[in-house]
Every structure is written in structure tokens, then in C-alpha cells.
Scaffold this motif. Structure first.
Motif, mmCIF file in Angstrom:
data_model
loop_
_atom_site.group_PDB
_atom_site.id
_atom_site.type_symbol
_atom_site.label_atom_id
_atom_site.label_comp_id
_atom_site.label_asym_id
_atom_site.label_seq_id
_atom_site.Cartn_x
_atom_site.Cartn_y
_atom_site.Cartn_z
ATOM 1 N N ASP A 75 0.763 -1.073 0.017
ATOM 2 C CA ASP A 75 -0.219 0.111 -0.068
ATOM 3 C C ASP A 75 0.883 1.259 -0.035
ATOM 4 O OD1 ASP A 75 0.627 1.062 2.768
ATOM 5 O OD2 ASP A 75 -0.728 -0.699 3.332
ATOM 6 N N LYS A 76 0.175 2.408 -0.442
ATOM 7 C CA LYS A 76 0.916 3.756 -0.583
ATOM 8 C C LYS A 76 1.623 4.269 0.757
ATOM 9 C CE LYS A 76 0.267 6.997 -4.001
ATOM 10 N NZ LYS A 76 1.351 6.637 -4.801
ATOM 11 N N ALA A 77 0.735 4.030 1.694
ATOM 12 C CA ALA A 77 1.586 4.343 3.282
ATOM 13 C C ALA A 77 2.802 3.633 3.601
ATOM 14 C CB ALA A 77 0.358 4.347 4.307
ATOM 15 N N LYS A 78 2.805 2.668 3.355
ATOM 16 C CA LYS A 78 3.858 1.546 3.402
ATOM 17 C C LYS A 78 5.034 2.053 2.403
ATOM 18 C CE LYS A 78 4.946 -3.348 4.611
ATOM 19 N NZ LYS A 78 4.544 -4.623 4.813
ATOM 20 N N ASN A 79 4.584 2.169 1.450
ATOM 21 C CA ASN A 79 5.850 2.513 0.460
ATOM 22 C C ASN A 79 6.455 3.955 0.643
ATOM 23 O OD1 ASN A 79 5.354 0.309 -1.116
ATOM 24 N ND2 ASN A 79 4.300 1.151 -2.883
ATOM 25 N N HIS A 80 5.340 5.091 1.101
ATOM 26 C CA HIS A 80 6.037 6.170 1.491
ATOM 27 C C HIS A 80 7.038 6.111 2.759
ATOM 28 C CE1 HIS A 80 2.799 8.783 -0.434
ATOM 29 N NE2 HIS A 80 3.535 8.109 -1.276
ATOM 30 N N ALA A 81 6.448 5.224 3.647
ATOM 31 C CA ALA A 81 7.416 4.908 4.914
ATOM 32 C C ALA A 81 8.745 4.544 4.624
ATOM 33 C CB ALA A 81 6.690 4.101 5.975
ATOM 34 N N LEU A 82 8.754 3.383 3.496
ATOM 35 C CA LEU A 82 10.001 2.998 3.099
ATOM 36 C C LEU A 82 10.824 3.999 2.394
ATOM 37 C CD1 LEU A 82 8.767 -0.529 1.944
ATOM 38 C CD2 LEU A 82 9.734 -0.186 4.075
ATOM 39 N N ILE A 83 10.345 4.717 1.800
ATOM 40 C CA ILE A 83 11.005 5.948 1.120
ATOM 41 C C ILE A 83 11.363 6.723 1.922
ATOM 42 C CG2 ILE A 83 10.790 7.726 -0.403
ATOM 43 C CD1 ILE A 83 10.840 4.946 -2.032
ATOM 44 N N SER A 84 10.943 7.114 2.987
ATOM 45 C CA SER A 84 11.168 8.058 3.904
ATOM 46 C C SER A 84 12.368 7.593 4.583
ATOM 47 C CB SER A 84 10.221 8.240 5.037
ATOM 48 O OG SER A 84 8.944 8.934 4.369
ATOM 49 N N ASP A 85 12.393 6.108 4.934
ATOM 50 C CA ASP A 85 13.662 5.635 5.483
ATOM 51 C C ASP A 85 15.169 5.904 4.842
ATOM 52 O OD1 ASP A 85 12.014 4.356 7.596
ATOM 53 O OD2 ASP A 85 12.336 2.364 6.826
ATOM 54 N N LEU A 86 14.802 5.772 3.537
ATOM 55 C CA LEU A 86 15.833 6.107 2.739
ATOM 56 C C LEU A 86 16.166 7.546 2.702
ATOM 57 C CD1 LEU A 86 14.600 3.829 -0.613
ATOM 58 C CD2 LEU A 86 16.776 3.454 1.223
ATOM 59 N N ILE A 87 15.398 8.408 2.699
ATOM 60 C CA ILE A 87 15.482 9.833 2.741
ATOM 61 C C ILE A 87 16.137 10.167 4.130
ATOM 62 C CG2 ILE A 87 14.469 12.101 3.161
ATOM 63 C CD1 ILE A 87 12.224 10.910 1.132
ATOM 64 N N ILE A 88 15.684 9.335 5.503
ATOM 65 C CA ILE A 88 16.365 9.801 6.761
ATOM 66 C C ILE A 88 17.867 9.334 6.512
ATOM 67 C CG2 ILE A 88 16.463 9.243 8.879
ATOM 68 C CD1 ILE A 88 13.145 9.074 8.581
ATOM 69 N N LEU A 89 17.933 8.280 5.879
ATOM 70 C CA LEU A 89 19.365 7.797 5.769
ATOM 71 C C LEU A 89 20.224 8.603 4.860
ATOM 72 C CD1 LEU A 89 21.521 5.665 6.548
ATOM 73 C CD2 LEU A 89 20.788 4.372 4.648
ATOM 74 N N ALA A 90 19.781 9.231 3.797
ATOM 75 C CA ALA A 90 20.434 9.863 2.845
ATOM 76 C C ALA A 90 20.733 11.479 3.876
ATOM 77 C CB ALA A 90 19.765 10.256 1.625
ATOM 78 N N LYS A 91 19.884 11.723 4.457
ATOM 79 C CA LYS A 91 20.016 12.993 5.133
ATOM 80 C C LYS A 91 20.833 13.154 6.281
ATOM 81 C CE LYS A 91 16.016 15.824 4.709
ATOM 82 N NZ LYS A 91 14.592 16.075 5.253
ATOM 83 N N ALA A 92 21.406 11.860 6.850
ATOM 84 C CA ALA A 92 22.015 11.728 7.901
ATOM 85 C C ALA A 92 23.370 12.500 8.156
ATOM 86 C CB ALA A 92 22.476 10.198 8.385
ATOM 87 N N ASP A 93 24.064 12.799 6.984
ATOM 88 C CA ASP A 93 25.150 13.613 6.799
ATOM 89 C C ASP A 93 24.788 15.080 6.423
ATOM 90 O OD1 ASP A 93 24.574 13.162 4.387
ATOM 91 O OD2 ASP A 93 26.207 12.606 3.782
ATOM 92 N N ASP A 94 23.639 15.395 6.562
ATOM 93 C CA ASP A 94 23.024 16.893 6.517
ATOM 94 C C ASP A 94 22.957 17.266 5.242
ATOM 95 O OD1 ASP A 94 22.643 17.145 9.328
ATOM 96 O OD2 ASP A 94 24.791 17.508 9.618
ATOM 97 N N LYS A 95 22.812 16.296 4.108
ATOM 98 C CA LYS A 95 22.958 16.707 2.783
ATOM 99 C C LYS A 95 22.481 15.251 2.044
ATOM 100 C CE LYS A 95 27.873 16.487 1.702
ATOM 101 N NZ LYS A 95 28.044 15.755 3.020
ATOM 102 N N ILE A 96 21.494 15.696 0.924
ATOM 103 C CA ILE A 96 21.254 14.640 0.029
ATOM 104 C C ILE A 96 21.975 14.910 -1.272
ATOM 105 C CG2 ILE A 96 19.378 13.445 -1.389
ATOM 106 C CD1 ILE A 96 17.489 14.141 0.758
ATOM 107 N N MET A 97 23.017 14.129 -1.602
ATOM 108 C CA MET A 97 23.585 14.158 -2.738
ATOM 109 C C MET A 97 22.754 13.739 -3.964
ATOM 110 S SD MET A 97 26.966 14.947 -1.362
ATOM 111 C CE MET A 97 27.698 14.716 -2.848
#
Length: 132
Positions: A2-24
Motif C-alpha cells: 500500500d501507498k502508506a507503507k511505500n511512503h514510509a519505506l522511501i522515508s527511511d531512505l530519505i532519513i538515511l540520505a540526510k544523516a550527513d545533513d545533505k542529500i547528494m
């Protein structure tokens, strides 16, 4: 899925990418490619970058392995694994119910590959070692 689950999984990737304070750019492109496969639009990804959703529990083992693999791929897509990213990855692994020893072994094996990509068969083998 479902869409909510997909959004949460993408959010995990975003949070990881932002861990060093920038998204390359390479991280953003990787996230967009994953999102596209999950029927999440670029606009939805951009919205999630501004306001990521909390993680959702993944029930099946294959979902957890697959998601952790995506997180590992993301951490190395820019050829730099910052310490903050490694810490966030470790925390995601623990939240996914992955044993610390398995996380350590996966991270160590990933470093041994020139392209920092652990083959999925080997990843599954490591999981089987720790969970059977």
C-alpha cells in the motif's frame, strides 16, 4: 504494497540520505529509482524529503532483508559512507530486528567489494547464518 507503507519505506531512505545533513544528487537519483518501482512519484518523494514519515514495522523476513539491502545500497551510492550514515543504518537494522552481529558482518563484507555492493545471495546467506 500500500501507498502508506511505500511512503514510509522511501522515508527511511530519505532519513538515511540526510544523516550527513545533505542529500547528494546520486542519493536523490537512487531514491527516485526505488520510488518509481514502488509507484511513488517524484513529487511525493520531494514532499517526503520535506516531511519524512516514521518507519513502519516489516513483518516478513524477505521484506526486512530487501529493505536493509536498499539502505546499504543507498549508503554507498555516493561512494562515501559517513559515520552518521553508518549509525543511522545500524539503528534501522536494529529496528528491523536484525541482530547486531549480522549488521556488522554485512557491513564488513560490503567493504570488501570494490563497488561496495554485496550480492543479494550473500546477504541472504548471512541472514540465514544468523537466523536459522
Amino acid at each position: 504494497m500500500d501507498k502508506a507503507k511505500n511512503h514510509a519505506l522511501i522515508s527511511d531512505l530519505i532519513i538515511l540520505a540526510k544523516a550527513d545533513d545533505k542529500i547528494m544528487a546520486s542519493e536523490y537519483d537512487f531514491i527516485l529509482r526505488i520510488a518509481e518501482r514502488m509507484d511513488v512519484t517524484k513529487e511525493e518523494v520531494d514532499e517526503l524529503i520535506k516531511d519524512p514519515l516514521p518507519s513502519l514495522p516489516l513483518v516478513s523476513e524477505i521484506e526486512r532483508i530487501t529493505h536493509f539491502h536498499k539502505l546499504i545500497l543507498l549508503i554507498h551510492v555516493d561512494w562515501e559512507a559517513h559515520q552518521k550514515e553508518v549509525e543511522v543504518l545500524r539503528n534501522f537494522g536494529l529496528k528491523l530486528g536484525i541482530r547486531p552481529a549480522a549488521i556488522d558482518r554485512i557491513m564488513a563484507r560490503t567493504q570488501q567489494y570494490e563497488n561496495k555492493v554485496i550480492p543479494s545471495e550473500e546477504l541472504i546467506q548471512i541472514f540465514q547464518t544468523y537466523y536459522n
